[in-house]
Design a protein around this motif. Structure first.
Motif, mmCIF file in Angstrom:
data_model
loop_
_atom_site.group_PDB
_atom_site.id
_atom_site.type_symbol
_atom_site.label_atom_id
_atom_site.label_comp_id
_atom_site.label_asym_id
_atom_site.label_seq_id
_atom_site.Cartn_x
_atom_site.Cartn_y
_atom_site.Cartn_z
ATOM 1 N N SER A 79 0.795 -1.231 0.000
ATOM 2 C CA SER A 79 0.000 0.000 0.000
ATOM 3 C C SER A 79 0.826 1.278 0.000
ATOM 4 C CB SER A 79 -0.939 0.007 1.215
ATOM 5 O OG SER A 79 -0.196 -0.100 2.428
ATOM 6 N N HIS A 81 2.390 2.802 -2.246
ATOM 7 C CA HIS A 81 2.153 3.674 -3.407
ATOM 8 C C HIS A 81 0.875 4.490 -3.275
ATOM 9 C CE1 HIS A 81 -0.278 0.148 -4.153
ATOM 10 N NE2 HIS A 81 -0.833 0.696 -5.215
ATOM 11 N N GLU A 82 0.059 4.198 -2.259
ATOM 12 C CA GLU A 82 -1.203 4.911 -2.053
ATOM 13 C C GLU A 82 -1.181 5.808 -0.822
ATOM 14 O OE1 GLU A 82 -4.155 1.452 -3.834
ATOM 15 O OE2 GLU A 82 -3.694 1.481 -1.682
ATOM 16 N N LYS A 83 -0.237 5.590 0.075
ATOM 17 C CA LYS A 83 -0.211 6.309 1.340
ATOM 18 C C LYS A 83 0.490 7.664 1.202
ATOM 19 C CE LYS A 83 -2.076 2.908 3.696
ATOM 20 N NZ LYS A 83 -3.416 3.037 4.305
ATOM 21 N N LYS A 87 3.981 7.658 -0.909
ATOM 22 C CA LYS A 87 3.796 7.490 -2.353
ATOM 23 C C LYS A 87 4.756 8.343 -3.185
ATOM 24 C CE LYS A 87 -0.212 10.585 -2.968
ATOM 25 N NZ LYS A 87 -1.623 10.609 -3.437
ATOM 26 N N THR A 181 6.079 6.561 -11.596
ATOM 27 C CA THR A 181 4.857 6.782 -10.849
ATOM 28 C C THR A 181 4.880 5.852 -9.645
ATOM 29 O OG1 THR A 181 3.564 5.080 -11.997
ATOM 30 C CG2 THR A 181 3.630 7.287 -13.000
ATOM 31 N N PRO A 182 4.198 6.224 -8.567
ATOM 32 C CA PRO A 182 4.128 5.305 -7.435
ATOM 33 C C PRO A 182 3.614 3.929 -7.840
ATOM 34 C CG PRO A 182 3.354 7.464 -6.779
ATOM 35 C CD PRO A 182 3.560 7.524 -8.269
ATOM 36 N N ALA A 183 2.671 3.902 -8.769
ATOM 37 C CA ALA A 183 2.120 2.617 -9.213
ATOM 38 C C ALA A 183 3.170 1.777 -9.925
ATOM 39 C CB ALA A 183 0.915 2.848 -10.121
ATOM 40 N N HIS A 186 5.387 0.276 -7.328
ATOM 41 C CA HIS A 186 4.638 -0.804 -6.681
ATOM 42 C C HIS A 186 4.644 -2.058 -7.548
ATOM 43 C CE1 HIS A 186 1.404 -2.965 -4.697
ATOM 44 N NE2 HIS A 186 0.739 -3.002 -5.842
#
Length: 221
Positions: A79, A81-83, A87, A181-183, A186
């Motif tokens: 998680s 990449h979402e925090k 991120k 990108t964070p994604a 991840h």
């Protein structure tokens, strides 16, 4: 989680393993590396890899109080990449945290049994980490956190979480890929294969971070 580890290799071995050109200032091996201590990390500055020390326990650049670092020694890779805390670091501030084993405590019937855990086929490795720079009233801190994931088959009997250990051929990619990108970061972590680990029992002597000698890694007979 990952709350304690070792780094016993000599400096030359580390430089050769990770392709570092410059000496490591003030390098000291340790049998018992703990949160709040300075830990050896490697970053890529856009031109070259650099090895140096970061304080273990992330203090985000926006934090009001540096004490938050004691609550942020680990970040969940699933998680991060979402925090908000992680991120942007996933995108631009990835690091290697150099180690040669880590400790975990297995719950027994009456007490927890500390174990020393290592890859089965290599001595040195790197945890996937994130770092940040914090400034307040003229004080600067460079800090880091270790990414963790769900335990693999080997680790499940010991603990439900484990640090993300980067495969030998993926460590450079974690820090040299440039802005992502964070994604994307991840996805990179999710694509990593798990390598074989081995473990043995050590004495409760390791429980105290004040103890830092061969007694920490001596096999329990």
């Amino acid at each position: 989680m990952c709350g304690r580890y070792t780094l016993l290799a000599d400096e030359l071995e580390i430089l050769q393993e990770f392709g570092i050109d410059q000496p490591i200032e003030d390098y000291q091996p340790s049998y018992n590396i703990a949160p709040g201590q300075n830990v050896l990390a490697i970053i890529h500055d856009g031109k070259q890899k650099r090895a140096g020390y970061l304080r273990w326990g992330l203090v985000p650049s926006w934090a009001k109080d540096e004490k938050i670092g004691y609550k942020m020694i680990n970040a969940r890779s699933e998680s991060a990449h979402e925090k908000p805390s992680f991120k942007q670091l996933m995108a631009r501030k990835r690091c290697l945290i150099v180690a040669d084993s880590f400790y975990e405590w297995q719950q027994g019937e009456n007490e927890k049994q500390p174990k020393r855990i290592q890859p089965g086929n290599r001595a040195l490795f790197a945890f996937a980490g994130l770092w940040d720079k914090w400034e307040n009233d003229g004080k600067k801190l460079f800090t880091c956190t270790i990414l963790t994931k769900e335990a693999n088959d080997f680790m499940q009997d010991i603990h439900h979480r484990m640090p993300v250990i980067l495969p030998k051929d993926k460590a450079n990619a974690w820090i040299t890929a440039g802005d992502q990108t964070p994604a994307e970061a991840h996805h990179f972590l999710e694509s990593l294969e798990t390598e074989d680990l081995q473990a043995y029992n050590v004495a409760s002597y390791v429980n105290s971070a004040k103890n830092n000698d061969e007694g920490c890694i001596a096999p329990l007979i």
